[in-house]
Design an enzyme around this catalytic site. Structure first.
Site, mmCIF file in Angstrom:
data_model
loop_
_atom_site.group_PDB
_atom_site.id
_atom_site.type_symbol
_atom_site.label_atom_id
_atom_site.label_comp_id
_atom_site.label_asym_id
_atom_site.label_seq_id
_atom_site.Cartn_x
_atom_site.Cartn_y
_atom_site.Cartn_z
ATOM 1 N N ILE A 196 0.907 -1.152 0.000
ATOM 2 C CA ILE A 196 0.000 0.000 0.000
ATOM 3 C C ILE A 196 0.947 1.202 0.000
ATOM 4 C CG2 ILE A 196 -0.178 -0.127 2.538
ATOM 5 C CD1 ILE A 196 -2.882 1.167 2.444
ATOM 6 N N SER A 197 0.711 2.165 -0.895
ATOM 7 C CA SER A 197 1.645 3.279 -1.046
ATOM 8 C C SER A 197 1.609 4.214 0.155
ATOM 9 C CB SER A 197 1.309 4.071 -2.321
ATOM 10 O OG SER A 197 1.357 3.223 -3.437
ATOM 11 N N GLN A 198 2.700 4.974 0.313
ATOM 12 C CA GLN A 198 2.802 6.016 1.338
ATOM 13 C C GLN A 198 1.613 6.984 1.186
ATOM 14 O OE1 GLN A 198 5.640 8.807 0.031
ATOM 15 N NE2 GLN A 198 6.187 9.571 2.058
#
Ligand code: SAM
Length: 220
Positions: A61-63
């Site tokens: 899951i991206s920043q």
């Protein structure tokens, strides 16, 4: 008992606003979507940190800031139909669903798709449709799209995605090699397609017919 709402507000105040994210619709969405629900249970407490997290199948899951930046670049007003390539946890789809009318999201891993669908259903996001497939080919049935967000690193902008973009539509996509990419905005006006570089970024590879053909072609 952890106060997740407080962590969400802190995330918005310390990670997004100071880095130039000011769109009200976007900040409201980040303040509302329970990011911890999109990560494995043992990572709930780390969900609002300033970094990506593993979600299984070797994916992330991206920043939060990267999700915000990619969404802001689309300049959403609320009525749009958006395609996401790379559902992953479903978090970016939920953020989009808070802002726009319709979200379509494609993921190549079945187990990730099922988990994302379950969480999105539980949270009541009935304006999001997800499916398993090769997102480099888009999702033609619901095209054309006002915006497309590609959340994996591509060697180039896949042609089917450019074709499925509306006249006046915008696509945000990381383009480059396996180590790092350039977050790129593609704008389509009539038959003219222009591109602008936004910033450097690091994403997992976009693997598919119009992306990287397999791990051996990815330059790690
Ligand atoms: N947007 C996601 C979120 O909010 O959790 C994060 C996505 S993760 C950085 C990138 C995702 O793209 C991975 O789940 C990966 O499996 C997926 N992916 C890679 N190539 C793909 C393809 N051709 N079609 C669909 N999904 C793909």
């Amino acid at each position: 008992m952890i106060d997740y709402q407080k962590l969400r507000h802190k995330m918005v105040e310390t990670q997004l606003i100071p880095r130039g994210i000011h769109d009200e619709l976007l900040l409201a969405a980040f303040s509302k979507v329970p990011r911890h629900r999109f990560v494995p249970r043992e990572l709930f407490d780390s969900a609002y940190g300033d970094y990506p997290l593993p979600i299984g199948e070797g994916q992330t899951i991206s920043q939060p800031f990267m999700v915000a930046l990619m969404t802001e670049v689309l300049q959403l007003k609320g009525k749009e139909r958006i395609l996401e390539v790379g559902t992953g946890s479903g978090y970016q789809a939920a953020i989009l669903a808070e802002i726009v009318e319709e979200v379509y999201s494609v993921e190549r891993f079945g187990p990730l798709t099922e988990r994302a669908r379950k969480v999105l259903d539980e949270l009541g996001y009935n304006n999001v449709k997800v499916k398993v497939g090769d997102g480099t080919l888009g999702w033609e049935e619901f095209s054309p799209y006002d915006g497309i967000v590609v959340t994996a690193g591509a060697p180039r902008a896949p042609k089917p995605l450019v074709d499925q973009l509306k006249d006046g539509g915008r696509m945000v996509i990381p383009i480059g090699g396996g180590f790092s990419q350039m977050l790129t905005l593609i704008e389509k006006t009539g038959c003219k397609v222009s591109s602008h570089e936004i910033c450097g970024c690091v994403f997992v590879p976009l693997i598919g017919e119009e992306g990287w053909k397999g791990q051996h072609k990815v330059r790690w």
